[in-house]
Design a protein around this motif. Structure first.
Motif, PDB file in Angstrom:
ATOM      1  N   THR A 222       0.837  -1.193   0.000  1.00 47.31           N
ATOM      2  CA  THR A 222       0.000   0.000   0.000  1.00 47.31           C
ATOM      3  C   THR A 222       0.875   1.247   0.000  1.00 47.31           C
ATOM      4  O   THR A 222       1.908   1.298   0.677  1.00 47.31           O
ATOM      5  CB  THR A 222      -0.929   0.018   1.227  1.00 47.31           C
ATOM      6  OG1 THR A 222      -1.559  -1.251   1.356  1.00 47.31           O
ATOM      7  CG2 THR A 222      -1.993   1.093   1.091  1.00 47.31           C
TER       8      THR A 222
ATOM      9  N   SER B 158      -9.458   5.346  -1.626  1.00 48.07           N
ATOM     10  CA  SER B 158     -10.354   5.464  -0.481  1.00 48.07           C
ATOM     11  C   SER B 158     -11.657   6.136  -0.894  1.00 48.07           C
ATOM     12  O   SER B 158     -11.666   7.022  -1.760  1.00 48.07           O
ATOM     13  CB  SER B 158      -9.689   6.274   0.630  1.00 48.07           C
ATOM     14  OG  SER B 158      -8.480   5.650   1.046  1.00 48.07           O
TER      15      SER B 158
ATOM     16  N   GLY C 116       0.323  -1.062   9.588  1.00 44.97           N
ATOM     17  CA  GLY C 116      -0.875  -0.410   9.070  1.00 44.97           C
ATOM     18  C   GLY C 116      -0.835   1.099   9.211  1.00 44.97           C
ATOM     19  O   GLY C 116      -1.627   1.817   8.591  1.00 44.97           O
TER      20      GLY C 116
ATOM     21  N   VAL D  83      -2.394   4.348   6.570  1.00 45.01           N
ATOM     22  CA  VAL D  83      -3.255   5.339   7.223  1.00 45.01           C
ATOM     23  C   VAL D  83      -2.703   6.752   7.010  1.00 45.01           C
ATOM     24  O   VAL D  83      -3.464   7.712   6.824  1.00 45.01           O
ATOM     25  CB  VAL D  83      -3.392   5.038   8.733  1.00 45.01           C
ATOM     26  CG1 VAL D  83      -3.965   6.250   9.489  1.00 45.01           C
ATOM     27  CG2 VAL D  83      -4.301   3.833   8.949  1.00 45.01           C
TER      28      VAL D  83
ATOM     29  N   ILE E 195      -6.850   0.161   9.905  1.00 41.67           N
ATOM     30  CA  ILE E 195      -5.915  -0.592   9.062  1.00 41.67           C
ATOM     31  C   ILE E 195      -4.802  -1.156   9.929  1.00 41.67           C
ATOM     32  O   ILE E 195      -4.162  -0.428  10.684  1.00 41.67           O
ATOM     33  CB  ILE E 195      -5.306   0.292   7.959  1.00 41.67           C
ATOM     34  CG1 ILE E 195      -6.404   0.977   7.130  1.00 41.67           C
ATOM     35  CG2 ILE E 195      -4.411  -0.542   7.049  1.00 41.67           C
ATOM     36  CD1 ILE E 195      -5.886   1.893   6.044  1.00 41.67           C
TER      37      ILE E 195
ATOM     38  N   MET F 128      -8.180  -5.563  13.191  1.00 41.41           N
ATOM     39  CA  MET F 128      -9.324  -5.014  12.476  1.00 41.41           C
ATOM     40  C   MET F 128     -10.616  -5.736  12.863  1.00 41.41           C
ATOM     41  O   MET F 128     -11.674  -5.118  12.979  1.00 41.41           O
ATOM     42  CB  MET F 128      -9.091  -5.084  10.963  1.00 41.41           C
ATOM     43  CG  MET F 128      -7.973  -4.177  10.478  1.00 41.41           C
ATOM     44  SD  MET F 128      -7.879  -4.017   8.669  1.00 41.41           S
ATOM     45  CE  MET F 128      -7.300  -5.663   8.210  1.00 41.41           C
TER      46      MET F 128
ATOM     47  N   VAL G 126     -12.277  -0.903   6.553  1.00 40.27           N
ATOM     48  CA  VAL G 126     -11.010  -1.591   6.794  1.00 40.27           C
ATOM     49  C   VAL G 126     -10.291  -1.807   5.473  1.00 40.27           C
ATOM     50  O   VAL G 126     -10.910  -1.803   4.409  1.00 40.27           O
ATOM     51  CB  VAL G 126     -11.222  -2.958   7.487  1.00 40.27           C
ATOM     52  CG1 VAL G 126     -11.852  -2.771   8.862  1.00 40.27           C
ATOM     53  CG2 VAL G 126     -12.081  -3.885   6.628  1.00 40.27           C
ATOM     54  N   SER G 127      -8.986  -1.979   5.552  1.00 36.40           N
ATOM     55  CA  SER G 127      -8.196  -2.285   4.359  1.00 36.40           C
ATOM     56  C   SER G 127      -7.722  -3.724   4.454  1.00 36.40           C
ATOM     57  O   SER G 127      -7.057  -4.110   5.421  1.00 36.40           O
ATOM     58  CB  SER G 127      -6.985  -1.359   4.240  1.00 36.40           C
ATOM     59  OG  SER G 127      -6.194  -1.727   3.126  1.00 36.40           O
TER      60      SER G 127
ATOM     61  N   ASN H 101      -5.489  -5.153   2.654  1.00 33.64           N
ATOM     62  CA  ASN H 101      -4.190  -5.319   1.996  1.00 33.64           C
ATOM     63  C   ASN H 101      -3.323  -6.424   2.605  1.00 33.64           C
ATOM     64  O   ASN H 101      -2.479  -6.980   1.907  1.00 33.64           O
ATOM     65  CB  ASN H 101      -3.422  -3.990   1.945  1.00 33.64           C
ATOM     66  CG  ASN H 101      -3.038  -3.474   3.322  1.00 33.64           C
ATOM     67  OD1 ASN H 101      -2.141  -3.990   3.969  1.00 33.64           O
ATOM     68  ND2 ASN H 101      -3.702  -2.422   3.777  1.00 33.64           N
TER      69      ASN H 101
ATOM     70  N   GLU I  23     -10.151  -1.558   0.286  1.00 31.00           N
ATOM     71  CA  GLU I  23     -10.976  -1.112   1.408  1.00 31.00           C
ATOM     72  C   GLU I  23     -12.421  -1.583   1.265  1.00 31.00           C
ATOM     73  O   GLU I  23     -13.003  -1.538   0.175  1.00 31.00           O
ATOM     74  CB  GLU I  23     -10.921   0.412   1.517  1.00 31.00           C
ATOM     75  CG  GLU I  23      -9.519   0.918   1.855  1.00 31.00           C
ATOM     76  CD  GLU I  23      -9.450   2.416   2.062  1.00 31.00           C
ATOM     77  OE1 GLU I  23      -8.356   2.896   2.410  1.00 31.00           O
ATOM     78  OE2 GLU I  23     -10.462   3.108   1.889  1.00 31.00           O
TER      79      GLU I  23
END
Length: 293
Positions: free
Chosen positions: A48, A93, A116, A120, A195, A201, A217-218, A220, A250
Motif C-alpha cells: 500500500t 479510499s 498499518g 493510514v 488498518i 481489524m 477496513v483495508s 491489503n 478497502e
C-alpha cells in the motif's frame, strides 16, 4: 529501473523507501497500492502506498520483512532500484471519490496498527490538506515498533498512542482507546477507518458495530499477486465474493467475514491447501497464478 532515492530502517524489520516513479506518483491516491519486483528472480510484492510527491515524482513505500523477497528488499540502498514498480492499483479510499461537501461534514477516526500506520498516513495527510481534522489512534506492540509518529502528529487533529506493553503512550489495545474516546470522553465520530493486522481489524469492527460507528477496513494484508489472478485475497463481504486487490483493498468492516478470511489465509499457504481451495471454490477462485496447478 525504478531508482531508490531514500532507504531507511524505521524499526526492527520495518523499512521505508522513496522510489523515483513519476507516472505512478502523478496518478496515485490514498488507499491504492503498487506492486514491486526487485529483478527477474524476485517475487511480486503488493504494498500500500504510504506517501507520494507529484512534483518530485516519488512514491513512498513501507514494508516489513516477512520472507525471502522482503529480506532482499531490506538490503537495497539509495541508488539501487526495482525492475518493476507497477501502479497505482486497487480502488482509492471512498472519501476521495465522494462528494467533498459530504466528506468535510464528517468527523473521522483513523485507527492504525503496526505497519498499518503506513497506509493510514496518506489518508490523514489528505484530510488535513483539504481542511479536515481527523483524530488518529496508533497502536504498536512496543515503543521500538512504533513508526511514523512525528509525521502522523503533524497531520492529525489529535493523536493517541498505545502500546501493548505500556512502554509508550497508553498501555493496552487500540480498542480500549476507541471505547474511552466514545463512551468516556463523549467524542462523536461519523466514520472509523481501521488498518492493521487482521485480528486487530476484527476486534475494532466488533467494537464499532456495538457503538454504531460505521467502519472501513483495508484488506491489503491478504494480497499476494495483486491482480485478482491468484485467488489469495478472496473474501466474503456481506455474503458476496470480493477480491481485495481489484475490488478493494478497502471494504465495509462490518460486512467482512474476518474469521473466514483468516482461516482461508492459513489454508492458502500450502500447495495442498491452494489445490483444495481451487476445487472447492471453482470459478470464483480466480486461478492463473501458477501456484494452483
Amino acid at each position: 529501473m525504478y531508482r531508490i532515492l531514500k532507504a531507511e530502517k524505521l524499526a526492527e524489520k520495518i523499512y521505508l523507501m522513496d522510489i523515483e516513479a513519476p507516472r505512478v506518483a502523478k496518478s496515485c491516491q490514498p488507499g491504492e497500492f503498487v506492486i514491486v519486483k526487485i529483478d527477474e528472480r524476485g517475487e511480486r510484492i503488493p504494498l500500500t502506498i504510504c506517501d507520494f510527491n507529484r512534483e518530485m515524482g516519488t512514491v513512498t513505500i513501507v514494508f516489513q520483512i516477512v520472507g525471502a523477497s522482503t529480506e532482499r528488499m531490506a538490503g537495497l540502498k539509495a541508488g539501487d532500484g526495482f525492475q518493476d514498480f507497477v501502479g497505482p492499483l486497487g480502488q482509492p479510499s471512498d472519501f476521495v471519490k465522494e462528494d467533498f461537501e459530504k466528506v468535510k461534514g464528517r468527523r473521522y477516526l483513523f485507527v492504525a496498527g503496526g505497519v498499518g500506520t503506513a497506509p493510514v498516513y496518506p489518508q490523514v495527510k489528505w484530510m488535513k490538506a483539504h481542511g479536515i481534522q481527523a483524530d488518529v489512534i496508533v497502536g504498536a506492540k512496543t515503543k521500538e515498533l512504533l513508526i511514523l509518529e512525528e509525521e502522523m502528529r503533524a497531520e492529525a487533529g489529535e493523536l493517541y498512542i498505545t502500546t501493548d506493553d505500556g512502554s509508550y503512550g497508553r498501555k493496552g489495545m487500540v480498542t480500549e482507546v476507541i471505547r474511552d474516546l466514545v463512551e468516556n470522553q463523549k467524542k462523536q465520530y461519523d466514520i472509523c477507518v481501521a488498518i492493521g493486522p487482521m485480528i486487530m481489524m476484527k476486534f475494532v469492527c466488533l467494537l464499532t458495530k456495538e457503538l454504531g460507528l460505521p467502519t472501513i477496513v483495508s484488506m491489503n494484508p491478504i494480497m499476494v499477486d495483486g491482480t485478482g489472478m491468484c485467488g489469495a485475497c478472496r473474501l466474503s463481504v456481506g455474503e458476496e465474493v470480493k477480491f481485495a486487490c481489484v475490488d478493494g483493498p478497502e471494504f465495509d468492516g462490518h460486512l467482512v467475514d474476518f474469521d473466514q478470511a483468516m482461516k482461508r489465509q492459513q489454508i492458502y499457504r500450502t500447495e495442498e491447501g491452494r489445490a483444495m481451495l481451487r476445487m472447492r471454490e471453482g470459478e470464483t477462485h480466480h486461478g492463473g497464478c501458477g501456484n494452483c496447478d
